[in-house]
Design a protein around this motif. Structure first.
Motif, PDB file in Angstrom:
ATOM      1  N   SER A   9      43.661  38.906  38.760  1.00  8.73           N
ATOM      2  CA  SER A   9      43.008  38.450  37.532  1.00  8.73           C
ATOM      3  C   SER A   9      42.937  36.928  37.448  1.00  8.73           C
ATOM      4  N   LEU A  17      40.619  35.604  34.692  1.00  8.06           N
ATOM      5  CA  LEU A  17      39.311  36.264  34.818  1.00  8.06           C
ATOM      6  C   LEU A  17      38.110  35.317  34.825  1.00  8.06           C
ATOM      7  N   PHE A  36      41.270  49.150  30.070  1.00  8.23           N
ATOM      8  CA  PHE A  36      41.923  48.348  31.091  1.00  8.23           C
ATOM      9  C   PHE A  36      43.169  49.075  31.572  1.00  8.23           C
ATOM     10  N   VAL A  51      44.157  40.031  29.090  1.00  4.69           N
ATOM     11  CA  VAL A  51      42.804  40.393  29.525  1.00  4.69           C
ATOM     12  C   VAL A  51      41.857  40.398  28.325  1.00  4.69           C
TER      13      VAL A  51
END
Length: 92
Positions: A9, A17, A36, A51
């Motif tokens: 990530s 990200l 996720f 995230v």
């Protein structure tokens, strides 16, 4: 249904990200909720929250697969056609 598998990530010098936001945005199209699967880190809630923060600029709601019944959550993603046995190659 679309799936995106990332090997990590993060990328050196970028935020979480950042290296994948364009690919995520393209894959999502007009969808605004994702499930996720946070099992690569011990703290599933913190990973999911991270995230969610990274995808916030895309207007995406992130739901952790670990929240509630993971098998049911994934089955919903697959239109009811997923079960733990199907992940091993068995048909449901």
């Amino acid at each position: 249904m679309n799936r995106l598998l990332l090997s990590n990530s993060t990328a050196p010098g970028l935020g979480p990200l950042d290296h994948a936001l364009d690919a995520v945005a393209e894959l999502l199209g007009d969808r605004r909720e994702i499930v996720f699967v946070p099992y690569t880190l011990a703290d599933h809630d913190a990973y999911t929250t991270g995230v969610a923060a990274a995808l916030e600029p895309l207007g995406v709601v992130v739901v952790g697969a670990h929240d509630g019944d993971p098998a049911a959550r994934l089955s919903d993603c697959f239109g009811g056609r997923w079960s733990p046995s199907s992940s091993r190659g068995e048909r449901t």
